[in-house]
Design a protein around this motif. Structure first.
Motif, PDB file in Angstrom:
ATOM      1  N   GLU A   1       3.672   2.127  16.201  1.00 38.16           N
ATOM      2  CA  GLU A   1       4.848   2.804  15.649  1.00 38.16           C
ATOM      3  C   GLU A   1       4.450   3.807  14.570  1.00 38.16           C
ATOM      4  OE1 GLU A   1       8.469   0.879  14.654  1.00 38.16           O
ATOM      5  OE2 GLU A   1       8.054  -0.846  15.927  1.00 38.16           O
TER       6      GLU A   1
ATOM      7  N   GLU B   1       4.979   7.939  14.432  1.00 39.23           N
ATOM      8  CA  GLU B   1       5.584   8.611  13.281  1.00 39.23           C
ATOM      9  C   GLU B   1       4.673   9.708  12.731  1.00 39.23           C
ATOM     10  OE1 GLU B   1       8.841   6.858  11.204  1.00 39.23           O
ATOM     11  OE2 GLU B   1       8.886   7.680  13.240  1.00 39.23           O
TER      12      GLU B   1
ATOM     13  N   ALA C   1       6.648  12.634  10.949  1.00 38.72           N
ATOM     14  CA  ALA C   1       7.656  11.939  10.153  1.00 38.72           C
ATOM     15  C   ALA C   1       7.008  11.094   9.060  1.00 38.72           C
ATOM     16  CB  ALA C   1       8.519  11.052  11.047  1.00 38.72           C
ATOM     17  N   LEU C   2       5.686  10.941   9.153  1.00 35.82           N
ATOM     18  CA  LEU C   2       4.946  10.144   8.172  1.00 35.82           C
ATOM     19  C   LEU C   2       3.581  10.778   7.973  1.00 35.82           C
ATOM     20  CD1 LEU C   2       4.789   7.470   6.482  1.00 35.82           C
ATOM     21  CD2 LEU C   2       3.815   6.399   8.528  1.00 35.82           C
TER      22      LEU C   2
ATOM     23  N   TYR D   1       6.828  -1.673   9.019  1.00 31.25           N
ATOM     24  CA  TYR D   1       6.714  -1.485  10.461  1.00 31.25           C
ATOM     25  C   TYR D   1       6.454  -2.793  11.208  1.00 31.25           C
ATOM     26  CZ  TYR D   1       6.749   3.549   9.754  1.00 31.25           C
ATOM     27  OH  TYR D   1       7.128   4.822   9.422  1.00 31.25           O
TER      28      TYR D   1
END
Length: 237
Positions: free
Chosen positions: A146, A150, A155-156, A169
């Motif tokens: 995950e 991301e 997004a991360l 997570y």
């Protein structure tokens, strides 16, 4: 017992149901039936003592290697009891969450899990985490996947990843485990909540889970309260 030193997060490896049944010349499913009844009692007792989080290892990913009839009985048992627990846990203000992979579980069990989660989602007194189709290594791998998605989607940021971010997570974002109890006399953690157990105290008791009563529980808590938790530091400072 020191009521001011109750573990915030208690975890139990539920073990010994089948051996309990064999000792009484009963079929294995009777051990699981009595084990689930005992688990309800343990939850109630722990909540009344003030335990905020309770994680219960009820079915591992490896348990699918057992006899098909036993697995079918367990799935029916989970479905029946999760459905029954919905109103009871909601009344007692206990939230239910689940850890584990849903892949491989039959739809009616997933429906019962979703029902229990939905009925109790606003409860605040305590949280019970049922670990079903669960494996500690699988949880860490799934969290890494995950995070990779991301990062790939921007997004991360990699430099922002730390232990706190990683924990989010995992299957459920729960605090670290303070005390792990394993029944049945086995002395191992069996791939259970590897990340969350990093600094937990561990208590192994030679009692099969259906016989794990309040006296056994109190003995485990007394042993926990006698220990000095240093988290890698110096207890004399």
């Amino acid at each position: 017992m020191d009521q001011s030193s109750i573990p915030n997060h208690l975890a139990i490896i539920v073990d010994g149901n089948r051996r309990w049944a064999r000792k009484r010349n009963m079929p294995a499913f009777m051990g699981h039936k009595h084990g689930f009844e005992r688990m309800e009692n343990v939850i109630e007792y722990a909540v009344n003592l003030g335990v905020s989080y309770i994680s219960l290892f009820v079915f591992s990913t490896e348990n699918f290697n057992r006899d098909d009839k036993e697995i079918d009985y367990l799935m029916d048992l989970f479905c029946k009891n999760f459905s029954k627990l919905g109103l009871k846990m909601k009344k007692e203000n206990i939230k239910a969450v689940f850890s584990g992979r849903r892949d491989g579980l039959v739809p009616y069990v997933i429906d019962a899990m979703d029902y229990l989660s939905s009925e109790t989602q606003d409860c605040t007194a305590s949280t019970v985490n049922f670990c079903l189709n669960y494996g500690g290594k699988a949880e860490i791998v799934d969290a890494c996947k995950e995070i990779a998605v991301e990062v790939n989607n921007k997004a991360l940021l990699i430099e922002d990843i730390n232990e706190t971010i990683f924990t989010r997570y995992l299957y459920t974002d729960l605090p670290p485990i303070d005390l792990l109890i394993r029944t049945s006399g086995e002395v191992r953690i069996s791939n259970f909540m590897l990340w969350q157990l990093a600094y937990s105290e561990m208590y192994f008791i030679d009692v099969l889970f259906p016989d794990f009563d309040e006296n056994c529980f109190n003995e485990a808590l007394s042993a926990y309260q006698c220990r000095s938790r240093r988290f890698g530091g110096d207890s004399h400072k």
